[in-house]
Design a protein around this motif. Structure first.
Motif, PDB file in Angstrom:
ATOM      1  N   ALA A  39       0.718  -1.175  -0.028  1.00 57.96           N
ATOM      2  CA  ALA A  39       0.047  -0.063   0.211  1.00 57.96           C
ATOM      3  C   ALA A  39       1.053   1.235  -0.076  1.00 57.96           C
ATOM      4  O   ALA A  39       1.851   1.321   0.797  1.00 57.96           O
ATOM      5  CB  ALA A  39      -1.069   0.080   1.296  1.00 57.96           C
ATOM      6  N   GLN A  43      -2.164   7.123  -1.284  1.00 58.20           N
ATOM      7  CA  GLN A  43      -3.468   6.681  -2.053  1.00 58.20           C
ATOM      8  C   GLN A  43      -4.451   6.552  -1.067  1.00 58.20           C
ATOM      9  O   GLN A  43      -5.727   6.052  -1.621  1.00 58.20           O
ATOM     10  CB  GLN A  43      -3.134   5.181  -2.930  1.00 58.20           C
ATOM     11  CG  GLN A  43      -2.110   5.367  -3.917  1.00 58.20           C
ATOM     12  CD  GLN A  43      -2.541   6.321  -5.084  1.00 58.20           C
ATOM     13  OE1 GLN A  43      -3.931   6.432  -5.538  1.00 58.20           O
ATOM     14  NE2 GLN A  43      -1.703   7.052  -5.665  1.00 58.20           N
ATOM     15  N   LEU A  44      -4.341   6.440   0.098  1.00 57.19           N
ATOM     16  CA  LEU A  44      -5.283   6.171   1.220  1.00 57.19           C
ATOM     17  C   LEU A  44      -5.854   7.602   1.860  1.00 57.19           C
ATOM     18  O   LEU A  44      -6.341   7.682   2.813  1.00 57.19           O
ATOM     19  CB  LEU A  44      -4.662   5.378   2.141  1.00 57.19           C
ATOM     20  CG  LEU A  44      -4.222   3.925   1.833  1.00 57.19           C
ATOM     21  CD1 LEU A  44      -3.878   3.067   3.089  1.00 57.19           C
ATOM     22  CD2 LEU A  44      -5.211   3.283   0.831  1.00 57.19           C
ATOM     23  N   LYS A  61      -5.471   8.708   6.942  1.00 53.99           N
ATOM     24  CA  LYS A  61      -4.582   7.506   6.164  1.00 53.99           C
ATOM     25  C   LYS A  61      -4.515   6.488   7.041  1.00 53.99           C
ATOM     26  O   LYS A  61      -4.562   5.207   6.512  1.00 53.99           O
ATOM     27  CB  LYS A  61      -3.327   8.290   5.875  1.00 53.99           C
ATOM     28  CG  LYS A  61      -3.309   9.295   4.780  1.00 53.99           C
ATOM     29  CD  LYS A  61      -1.997   9.859   4.321  1.00 53.99           C
ATOM     30  CE  LYS A  61      -2.336  11.078   3.472  1.00 53.99           C
ATOM     31  NZ  LYS A  61      -0.980  11.527   3.293  1.00 53.99           N
ATOM     32  N   ASN A  64      -7.636   4.301   7.084  1.00 47.89           N
ATOM     33  CA  ASN A  64      -7.721   3.621   6.162  1.00 47.89           C
ATOM     34  C   ASN A  64      -6.665   2.561   5.829  1.00 47.89           C
ATOM     35  O   ASN A  64      -7.046   1.199   5.321  1.00 47.89           O
ATOM     36  CB  ASN A  64      -7.569   4.447   4.858  1.00 47.89           C
ATOM     37  CG  ASN A  64      -8.987   5.363   4.336  1.00 47.89           C
ATOM     38  OD1 ASN A  64      -9.985   4.809   4.804  1.00 47.89           O
ATOM     39  ND2 ASN A  64      -8.793   6.247   3.881  1.00 47.89           N
ATOM     40  N   VAL A  68      -7.646  -1.258   5.391  1.00 45.43           N
ATOM     41  CA  VAL A  68      -7.108  -2.129   3.881  1.00 45.43           C
ATOM     42  C   VAL A  68      -6.053  -3.216   4.356  1.00 45.43           C
ATOM     43  O   VAL A  68      -6.206  -4.335   3.799  1.00 45.43           O
ATOM     44  CB  VAL A  68      -6.687  -1.303   3.075  1.00 45.43           C
ATOM     45  CG1 VAL A  68      -7.226  -0.316   2.343  1.00 45.43           C
ATOM     46  CG2 VAL A  68      -5.111  -0.680   3.242  1.00 45.43           C
ATOM     47  N   VAL A 223     -10.410   7.649  -5.761  1.00 45.20           N
ATOM     48  CA  VAL A 223      -9.747   6.298  -5.139  1.00 45.20           C
ATOM     49  C   VAL A 223      -9.359   5.801  -6.652  1.00 45.20           C
ATOM     50  O   VAL A 223     -10.435   5.555  -7.601  1.00 45.20           O
ATOM     51  CB  VAL A 223     -10.554   5.472  -4.647  1.00 45.20           C
ATOM     52  CG1 VAL A 223      -9.982   3.963  -4.181  1.00 45.20           C
ATOM     53  CG2 VAL A 223     -11.115   5.881  -3.264  1.00 45.20           C
ATOM     54  N   GLN A 227      -4.796   0.656  -7.053  1.00 49.92           N
ATOM     55  CA  GLN A 227      -3.848   0.922  -6.300  1.00 49.92           C
ATOM     56  C   GLN A 227      -3.831   0.407  -4.861  1.00 49.92           C
ATOM     57  O   GLN A 227      -3.347   0.540  -3.968  1.00 49.92           O
ATOM     58  CB  GLN A 227      -3.478   2.581  -6.229  1.00 49.92           C
ATOM     59  CG  GLN A 227      -2.901   2.993  -7.376  1.00 49.92           C
ATOM     60  CD  GLN A 227      -1.646   2.637  -7.605  1.00 49.92           C
ATOM     61  OE1 GLN A 227      -0.664   2.705  -6.603  1.00 49.92           O
ATOM     62  NE2 GLN A 227      -1.302   2.244  -8.770  1.00 49.92           N
ATOM     63  N   VAL A 228      -5.485  -0.116  -4.529  1.00 50.34           N
ATOM     64  CA  VAL A 228      -5.589  -0.805  -3.408  1.00 50.34           C
ATOM     65  C   VAL A 228      -5.733  -2.171  -3.416  1.00 50.34           C
ATOM     66  O   VAL A 228      -6.475  -2.760  -2.675  1.00 50.34           O
ATOM     67  CB  VAL A 228      -6.850   0.007  -2.566  1.00 50.34           C
ATOM     68  CG1 VAL A 228      -6.526   1.451  -2.553  1.00 50.34           C
ATOM     69  CG2 VAL A 228      -7.900  -0.186  -3.613  1.00 50.34           C
ATOM     70  N   LYS A 244     -10.191  -5.366  -4.151  1.00 49.40           N
ATOM     71  CA  LYS A 244     -10.603  -4.049  -4.704  1.00 49.40           C
ATOM     72  C   LYS A 244     -11.818  -3.439  -4.161  1.00 49.40           C
ATOM     73  O   LYS A 244     -11.943  -2.538  -3.549  1.00 49.40           O
ATOM     74  CB  LYS A 244     -10.167  -3.973  -5.955  1.00 49.40           C
ATOM     75  CG  LYS A 244      -8.973  -4.123  -6.409  1.00 49.40           C
ATOM     76  CD  LYS A 244      -8.864  -4.227  -8.027  1.00 49.40           C
ATOM     77  CE  LYS A 244      -7.531  -4.608  -8.749  1.00 49.40           C
ATOM     78  NZ  LYS A 244      -7.436  -4.676  -9.852  1.00 49.40           N
ATOM     79  N   ASN A 247     -11.882  -3.216  -0.202  1.00 52.41           N
ATOM     80  CA  ASN A 247     -10.843  -1.888   0.055  1.00 52.41           C
ATOM     81  C   ASN A 247     -11.609  -0.662  -0.379  1.00 52.41           C
ATOM     82  O   ASN A 247     -11.387   0.243   0.591  1.00 52.41           O
ATOM     83  CB  ASN A 247      -9.362  -2.104  -0.200  1.00 52.41           C
ATOM     84  CG  ASN A 247      -8.694  -3.150   0.392  1.00 52.41           C
ATOM     85  OD1 ASN A 247      -8.948  -3.437   1.433  1.00 52.41           O
ATOM     86  ND2 ASN A 247      -7.562  -3.670  -0.234  1.00 52.41           N
ATOM     87  N   LEU A 251     -12.371   2.413   2.344  1.00 57.58           N
ATOM     88  CA  LEU A 251     -12.083   3.882   2.281  1.00 57.58           C
ATOM     89  C   LEU A 251     -13.061   4.715   2.152  1.00 57.58           C
ATOM     90  O   LEU A 251     -13.185   5.847   2.838  1.00 57.58           O
ATOM     91  CB  LEU A 251     -11.319   4.050   0.942  1.00 57.58           C
ATOM     92  CG  LEU A 251      -9.454   3.839   1.038  1.00 57.58           C
ATOM     93  CD1 LEU A 251      -9.252   2.412   1.659  1.00 57.58           C
ATOM     94  CD2 LEU A 251      -8.876   4.112  -0.275  1.00 57.58           C
TER      95      LEU A 251
END
Length: 377
Positions: A39, A43-44, A61, A64, A68, A223, A227-228, A244, A247, A251
């Motif tokens: 991660a 991106q979070l 963050k 999140n 995740v 999002v 990327q997650v 995905k 997650n 988020l």
């Protein structure tokens, strides 16, 4: 109590090489047969305006990341590699994670080399003072249990140094992890989801649209689901679609509770089954699914450009640095995907992006959808 997995967090100032080193470590774990997740903390936390009580969105963050991490654990990972900045004053605080399961490794470089790297990766010169201040604050802190000097070292050499300093991480595998019940709470609100073939410009257009929503005065989040979803191996979940979706839902709950009124999502090219997985993860949301389209010539040009570095250096980019022959094969696959999506009629609307800039496509997208609607906001 929720079962958690060991976390290795690589931190440091912008330009020091956190993401490059973390991604390589993640790849090395996979090659060694260790189920792992990755991660990028940046991106979070793409949600603005940031809460007044959470400058830098560090708590957002962290919340999140904890969520995740649980998603990765459910997918079979037994450790998580993280890259990103930390609060120099507070350090790493992950809800529900004991300190014994979080290893913080700080990467550092001398001032001149750090600033040279930052500029070399395309960083703005007017941010150099901020980069230097962050580096000084980290040097004065005691937030990391491990510190690795990166001066004069290649990325691969830094990876070796980090592995030497964290020897034994993540430790032996434990027994089967107990399953916790999925959160029954689903965030509502309007969600704009951009899909399409590889190279069509989903992320670029989606982020441009997100910025326009912010400028219009609507608190919003963004999002990129690809990327997650970095986790290997993933038996039984091809394309990490369930991971995905899980997650993403986590988020959006965080962002919605922080005041976001709309969500822009970019990600994999869905079929009807994929759309169903996402809808099931966010049953209270109001989806608008937009498919971006480009013809063969345009897709091929964009994929070749991205392969040569003509885009943001996203972690795990499967195109960047690849030989032309490989990229042309990817372009052929992208064209086939675009045709299949067209034939299946995927999307509430579609936009032909041939000959248009990302800004022009974003303008057309928001004009055609009227998104986010006043009712959704």
């Amino acid at each position: 109590m929720r079962c958690v997995i060991p976390v290795l967090w690589l931190c440091g100032p912008p330009g020091v090489g956190k993401t490059t080193v973390a991604w390589q470590l993640y790849q090395d774990l996979g090659r060694a047969g260790v189920p792992a997740g990755f991660a990028d903390i940046d991106q979070l936390g793409i949600c603005y305006p940031e809460p007044a009580a959470d400058p830098g969105r560090h708590r957002m963050k962290a919340r999140n990341l904890a969520a995740v991490a649980d998603g990765f654990r459910r997918a079979g990972a037994r450790c998580l590699v993280v890259s990103g900045v930390v609060d120099p004053q507070r350090g790493v605080e992950l809800p529900g994670f004991p300190d014994s399961l979080v290893t913080v490794c700080r990467l550092r470089a001398d001032r001149d080399e750090l600033l040279r790297r930052f500029l070399g990766r395309g960083g703005a010169p007017d941010l150099l003072d901020a980069v230097a201040r962050e580096a000084d604050a980290l040097d004065a802190s005691d937030i990391a249990g491990v510190c690795v000097e990166t001066g004069g070292a290649t990325a691969r050499e830094v990876v070796r140094l980090v592995r030497e300093r964290i020897r034994g991480w993540p430790g032996p595998a434990g027994g089967p992890a107990p399953e916790a019940a999925e959160s029954p709470v689903s965030a509502d609100g309007p969600v704009l989801w951009l899909c399409g073939a590889t190279g069509v410009g989903k992320s670029t257009v989606g982020f441009a649209a997100y910025q326009r929503v912010l400028r219009a005065g609507t608190p919003a989040a963004y999002v990129d689901v690809d990327q997650v979803g970095f986790c290997h191996p993933l038996p039984g979940d091809p394309g990490a679609r369930r991971l995905k979706a899980r997650n993403l839902a986590a988020l959006w709950r965080t962002y919605r509770s922080a005041g976001a009124q709309a969500l822009v999502v970019t990600g994999w090219a869905p079929d009807r089954a994929a759309a169903g997985i996402l809808a099931a993860a966010l049953p209270a949301a109001e989806f608008t699914l937009c498919r971006l389209h480009a013809g063969q010539e345009e897709l091929t040009r964009r994929i070749l450009r991205r392969g040569s570095g003509g885009s943001w250096p996203q972690p795990g980019d499967p195109l960047r640095g690849q030989p032309v022959e490989h990229l042309l094969g990817i372009a052929d696959e992208a064209v086939a995907t675009a045709v299949a999506l067209e034939d299946a009629g995927v999307g509430d609307l579609w936009i032909d992006t041939d000959g248009l800039t990302a800004d022009q496509v974003a303008d057309a997208l928001l004009e055609r959808t009227g998104w986010p609607s006043p009712a959704g906001a």
